[in-house]
Scaffold this motif. Structure first.
Motif, PDB file in Angstrom:
ATOM      1  N   ASP A  18     -31.733  22.935  28.585  1.00 59.40           N
ATOM      2  CA  ASP A  18     -32.048  23.548  29.876  1.00 59.40           C
ATOM      3  C   ASP A  18     -33.512  23.383  30.261  1.00 59.40           C
ATOM      4  O   ASP A  18     -33.839  23.163  31.429  1.00 59.40           O
ATOM      5  CB  ASP A  18     -31.693  25.043  29.832  1.00 59.40           C
ATOM      6  N   ASN A  19     -34.419  23.464  29.292  1.00 57.67           N
ATOM      7  CA  ASN A  19     -35.841  23.358  29.624  1.00 57.67           C
ATOM      8  C   ASN A  19     -36.281  21.919  29.838  1.00 57.67           C
ATOM      9  O   ASN A  19     -37.463  21.663  30.061  1.00 57.67           O
ATOM     10  CB  ASN A  19     -36.703  24.001  28.526  1.00 57.67           C
ATOM     11  N   MET A  20     -35.347  20.983  29.774  1.00 58.36           N
ATOM     12  CA  MET A  20     -35.657  19.586  30.030  1.00 58.36           C
ATOM     13  C   MET A  20     -35.202  19.153  31.423  1.00 58.36           C
ATOM     14  O   MET A  20     -35.255  17.965  31.748  1.00 58.36           O
ATOM     15  CB  MET A  20     -35.000  18.680  28.980  1.00 58.36           C
ATOM     16  N   ALA A  21     -34.752  20.111  32.222  1.00 60.39           N
ATOM     17  CA  ALA A  21     -34.183  19.777  33.536  1.00 60.39           C
ATOM     18  C   ALA A  21     -34.986  20.412  34.660  1.00 60.39           C
ATOM     19  O   ALA A  21     -35.565  21.498  34.496  1.00 60.39           O
ATOM     20  CB  ALA A  21     -32.735  20.239  33.608  1.00 60.39           C
ATOM     21  N   TYR A  22     -34.979  19.726  35.786  1.00 62.62           N
ATOM     22  CA  TYR A  22     -35.555  20.275  37.012  1.00 62.62           C
ATOM     23  C   TYR A  22     -34.458  20.852  37.894  1.00 62.62           C
ATOM     24  O   TYR A  22     -34.605  21.906  38.491  1.00 62.62           O
ATOM     25  CB  TYR A  22     -36.320  19.195  37.762  1.00 62.62           C
ATOM     26  N   ASN A  23     -33.346  20.135  38.000  1.00 62.32           N
ATOM     27  CA  ASN A  23     -32.161  20.623  38.718  1.00 62.32           C
ATOM     28  C   ASN A  23     -30.945  19.915  38.157  1.00 62.32           C
ATOM     29  O   ASN A  23     -31.021  19.327  37.072  1.00 62.32           O
ATOM     30  CB  ASN A  23     -32.311  20.461  40.240  1.00 62.32           C
ATOM     31  N   VAL A  24     -29.840  19.942  38.876  1.00 65.43           N
ATOM     32  CA  VAL A  24     -28.574  19.483  38.302  1.00 65.43           C
ATOM     33  C   VAL A  24     -28.560  18.003  37.935  1.00 65.43           C
ATOM     34  O   VAL A  24     -27.771  17.585  37.084  1.00 65.43           O
ATOM     35  CB  VAL A  24     -27.389  19.770  39.257  1.00 65.43           C
ATOM     36  N   ASP A  25     -29.399  17.191  38.570  1.00 64.61           N
ATOM     37  CA  ASP A  25     -29.337  15.759  38.273  1.00 64.61           C
ATOM     38  C   ASP A  25     -30.710  15.104  38.118  1.00 64.61           C
ATOM     39  O   ASP A  25     -30.826  13.885  38.220  1.00 64.61           O
ATOM     40  CB  ASP A  25     -28.514  15.023  39.328  1.00 64.61           C
ATOM     41  N   HIS A  26     -31.738  15.889  37.823  1.00 64.17           N
ATOM     42  CA  HIS A  26     -33.061  15.317  37.586  1.00 64.17           C
ATOM     43  C   HIS A  26     -33.695  15.947  36.355  1.00 64.17           C
ATOM     44  O   HIS A  26     -33.674  17.174  36.197  1.00 64.17           O
ATOM     45  CB  HIS A  26     -33.984  15.523  38.792  1.00 64.17           C
ATOM     46  N   LEU A  27     -34.247  15.115  35.515  1.00 65.29           N
ATOM     47  CA  LEU A  27     -34.962  15.610  34.349  1.00 65.29           C
ATOM     48  C   LEU A  27     -36.339  16.125  34.747  1.00 65.29           C
ATOM     49  O   LEU A  27     -36.950  15.640  35.699  1.00 65.29           O
ATOM     50  CB  LEU A  27     -35.123  14.493  33.311  1.00 65.29           C
TER      51      LEU A  27
END
Length: 917
Positions: free
Chosen positions: A886-895
């Motif tokens: 989870d902490n590697m994501a910005y939103n549903v489809d971007h890291l």
């Protein structure tokens, strides 16, 4: 992949465009009336009266995970009532005012459908047209309009919002939220759960408590505000950002038929990606409001209240044509705030930036390189203590240094014979009428290098603050008398003699030309000498006068009717232009104007309340030649293009500068752009050329025409495979939003993409083409393209997965294009790595590959087809079975940054092993 793009995929045309332009485009037509009394309505058909006076609402949110521009929560109070449309403006209403009656908006529309695929400017034109039809003043004024190939308005130069005029307009964000909050229930609106992913006729979902329809869902809605940050304190009568800020972002509200109810919030202010005034989409419409806004409050881009609003009346392209270069900056004093402000036209936007923390600042002068500004704390003609400062020309005014002398005034930059810079200043700016007092003052020069002042040196007696010529043959001053210091033959002005020009009559605002002509620009008080030269009498400052190097009058230019000149100065950069302010009959300095000495025309640059002491600087570098048109060369971004053009503008400059050293290149969408940090790749010299909404049409264009033609040392291609982008047409992701809206790519195309070599100064010209810094909605820089660590969120699906069929012509063409890129690369000995980027792992429990589809079964088949190609598959998505937390994501489809570092390290390891084979 497919980033949600605000673009019309089924373009339309205005058939009544000529009529609109005749009735709406002139500044006179659309300026609020000043003497005519209009009959104002007290009730409005189709509108709801909103009793907001004395009440408040809340903008933004203090919840975690919201965008930076949506926090902190800010309370907005109202001291007025207003009207708002019961429904979104319909296709029938729009047709009736801006198009002939027999034109349909689109095949899927009817008269009760919400009008969509309209820009903010289209909504403004409709509001003005409705005001005119109902005999009301127009709320919006502008100087000119431009339209795209579909007939949609893509720019209104000099656009100004007149909040005190009672006419039709877009609602402010605060007004919109206040109305929407009266019974907010996204579950009952048209959303992705119940809409079948299409908009519905207006008023077919339940109204809220005020009787207003479709505020939560159906189509996203333009509001009136420029995007700005909120402040952590209440604001009364909030009307948004003071101007376009760093990128020209607008606020949109309400969610649409493609959004989940849980994602449709009152605090949301945006779409997935940046929304500018020229954006449009088949899920974006608008509704109107009506009513004056008294004592309006604007915030600047940092969330600080603005005491004074200044509007640019020229766009950056027009300024480029005037000065010959994109590198143009206007600096001036805002006398309301006592601060310096500036416009950097080279950024591609005309936002007025007020420098923070400026002391009382008068007589600014921009350094020869355009990076710093010198100013003083005293004003011409007044005997007061004054200091000289220099600071960087940026929003914070960084690098502030003070000249440590007892008294210094009216600084002017000089380039010394050895190429170093210095500042010439005077010991007093007091009026020079008394010769003995004038003789007790002096003119000085101080070196300025590496952000520091050197040791001052006295040049001569007399405070010649009008300038010392580069030839050192002449110095002038004007503050009651036009005095000159003239060098004797073979000598410099230091050995010169003092004289009084203009017959000893009163003069002021003297400025010595910097083009080598030694002409002097000045204003007078309607003197006899000036009247004799002009051939008629005139009032104080009604004429701009020019004298030659002997003090003889050679030119006179009349001020525009109803105004007088003040604060006149030559433009820096050697052109035959001057700048001045215009004062109205009451003495208010309302405008800064550009005066063309070649044809005596006067062009308004900015308008405001009290604008003083303008300084216009432009670079002397003009690379135009028969082999290079700088209107087009390297111009890969314009404000009318989608935001991804700005990303490409940055990457194309890097491409040209580093083309001989690049050994690996990445192509794809924003998933590639944010996940692959090219600067962290060690095994190859990598350039990440991916851009937001990148799709096969644009990817193929870049690969075939640029990568294959110029990257002679290319060893590896990293090519994105996102199955969802295979069902998106190239017009909406490349052709219509980038290729057709910026001249750079067509210019390269018309020159065979420079396969025979770049023309001289091509890269120099490309470096100075328009480039805003970044956008509020995107907390990343244009240097690293890294997003902050937030979380995956909810696995949204914004497109009907059943629409994507394998026999779709769009899919077939895109997949064919993908395979062709692979084949071309392999035929040229380039190793191809096909990357699949992580998305929300929760999609494993849905029937969709990702946020934009397609069906998971189709995605499996596509990935299997890729495996059969001569490529290395680097699948970090694994249909949700990945280890990107989870902490590697910005939103549903971007890291996010953390996710990008993991992805990049793993890719680099793979690439290093490829190099061993």
């Amino acid at each position: 992949m497919k980033d949600k793009v605000l673009i019309n995929l089924g373009s339309f045309a205005f058939l009544a465009l000529a009529l609109i332009l005749l009735n709406s485009c002139s500044e006179d037509d659309d300026s609020p009336s000043s003497g005519e009394i209009r009959n104002y309505v007290t009730s409005v058909d189709g509108f709801v009266h909103v009793a907001a006076k004395g009440k408040s609402t809340y903008l933004g949110s203090n919840l975690g995970g919201v965008r930076q521009s949506e926090t902190p929560q800010m309370e907005a109070f109202f001291t007025y009532d207003f009207y708002i449309g019961e429904t979104e403006v319909t296709c029938g209403e729009f047709n009736a005012l801006l198009r002939s009656a027999d034109v349909k908006c689109n095949g899927k529309y009817n008269d009760e459908s919400p009008i969509t695929n309209v820009t903010f400017y289209d909504a403004v034109l409709f509001a003005n047209a409705k005001s005119k039809k109902e005999n009301l003043d127009t709320v919006y004024s502008y100087t000119s309009a431009s339209f795209d190939a579909s007939g949609s308005c893509e720019n209104l130069t000099g656009l100004a919002f007149h909040e005190k005029v009672k006419g039709y307009r877009l609602p402010t964000e605060a007004e919109w939220i206040y109305v929407a909050s009266q019974g907010w229930n996204p579950e009952k609106g048209w959303n992705s759960v119940n809409s079948d992913f299409k908009f519905h006729d207006v008023a077919t979902s339940p109204a809220n408590n005020l009787g207003v329809y479709d505020m939560a869902g159906n189509v996203l809605e333009w509001v009136n505000d420029w995007l700005t940050y909120f402040k952590n304190a209440p604001v009364t009568n909030f009307v948004g950002g003071a101007d376009e800020g760093s990128l020209g972002e607008r606020v949109v509200k309400g969610g649409s038929y493609r959004d989940l109810p849980s994602a449709t919030t009152l605090h949301s202010r945006s779409d997935v990606y940046t929304v500018t005034s020229s954006a449009k989409g088949d899920y974006l419409g608008f509704r109107l409001a009506l009513g004056e806004i008294p004592n309006a409050i604007w915030l600047d881009e940092s969330g600080t209240e603005k005491e004074s609003i200044v509007n640019s009346q020229v766009d950056f392209l027009e300024m480029k044509h005037l000065t010959g270069t994109f590198e143009t900056k206007l600096v001036f004093r805002n006398d309301v705030t006592n601060k310096l402000s500036f416009i950097d036209f080279g950024s591609g936007v005309t936002s007025v930036i007020e420098i923070e923390g400026t002391q009382k600042a008068y007589h600014p002068d921009v350094s020869p390189d355009g990076k710093r500004v010198a100013y003083c704390t005293g004003v011409e003609g007044v005997n007061v203590s004054s200091s000289v400062y220099v600071r960087n020309l940026d929003a914070s005014g960084s690098g502030l240094v003070k000249l440590d002398v007892e008294n210094a005034a009216i600084p002017r930059w000089h380039v010394l014979d050895n190429g170093d810079t210095a500042i010439v200043y005077v010991s007093s700016a007091a009026n020079n009428k008394e010769s003995s007092a004038f003789a007790s003052t002096s003119t000085w020069q101080v070196p300025f290098k590496n952000g520091k002042f050197g040791k001052p040196k006295k040049l001569f007696d007399g405070a010649y603050h009008g300038g010392v010529s580069p030839s050192k043959k002449l110095a002038v001053t004007g503050a009651r008398l036009l005095r000159a210091r003239v060098a004797p033959s073979g000598k410099t002005v230091a050995n010169g003699t003092d004289t009084v020009w203009y017959g000893g009559e009163q003069a002021c605002n003297a400025s010595l030309a910097n083009d080598g002509s030694d002409r002097t620009l000045f204003l007078d008080f309607g003197g006899k000498t000036g009247a004799k030269f002009v051939g008629e009498t005139y009032r104080t400052h009604e004429r701009l006068l020019v004298a030659d190097d002997k003090g003889r009058l050679v030119q006179s230019i009349a001020s525009p009717k109803g105004y007088t000149f003040d604060h006149s100065e030559w433009v820096l950069g050697g052109s035959n232009y001057a700048v001045a302010t215009l004062a109205n009959a009451s003495g208010a300095h309302e405008k800064i104007v550009l005066i063309n000495l070649s044809d005596s025309t006067v062009k308004t640059l900015v308008e405001g309340e009290e604008l003083w002491h303008p300084c216009l600087w432009h670079s002397r570098s003009n690379y135009n030649s028969k082999d290079l048109d700088t209107d087009s060369a390297g111009v890969y971004y314009l404000p009318s293009a989608y935001y991804s053009a700005l990303e490409l503008r940055v990457k194309m400059q890097r491409f040209w500068e580093n083309r001989d050293e690049i050994t690996a290149v990445a192509l794809g969408s924003s998933r590639t752009m944010f996940a692959l940090h090219d600067k962290s790749i060690k095994s190859y010299n990598m350039l990440n050329m991916a851009f937001s909404a990148g799709q096969m049409t644009g990817i193929s264009y870049l690969f075939v025409n640029y990568v294959m033609n110029h990257l002679k040392n290319l060893k590896v291609l990293v090519l994105e495979m996102s199955p969802d982008f295979l069902w998106y047409h190239g017009y909406g992701t490349w052709t219509g939003v980038i290729y057709e809206r910026v001249p750079g790519f067509k210019y390269d195309e018309n020159h065979n993409f420079w396969v025979d070599g770049l023309p001289e100064h091509f890269i120099d010209a490309a470096k100075v083409t328009p480039r805003p810094e970044t956008a509020l909605q995107h907390p990343y820089t244009l240097e690293d393209f890294l997003l902050p660590d937030i979380f995956w969120g909810t696995p949204l699906i914004t497109r009907d997965t059943m629409e994507a069929e394998m026999d779709s012509p769009i899919y077939e063409e895109n997949f064919k294009c993908f395979k062709a890129i692979v084949d071309i690369a392999r035929q040229n000995g380039i190793k191809v790595v096909v990357a699949v980027y992580p998305q929300h792992p929760g999609y494993a429990f849905t029937g969709s590959f990702g946020v934009y589809g397609p069906r998971r079964s189709y995605a499996y088949a596509i990935i299997d087809s890729v495996k059969k190609m001569d490529v290395v598959l680097f699948d970090e998505n694994k249909f949700g079975a990945h280890d990107y937390t989870d902490n590697m994501a910005y939103n549903v489809d971007h890291l996010s940054t953390s996710g990008a570092m993991q992805f990049t390290q793993r890719l680099d390891l793979l690439l290093s092993k490829l190099g061993e084979n």
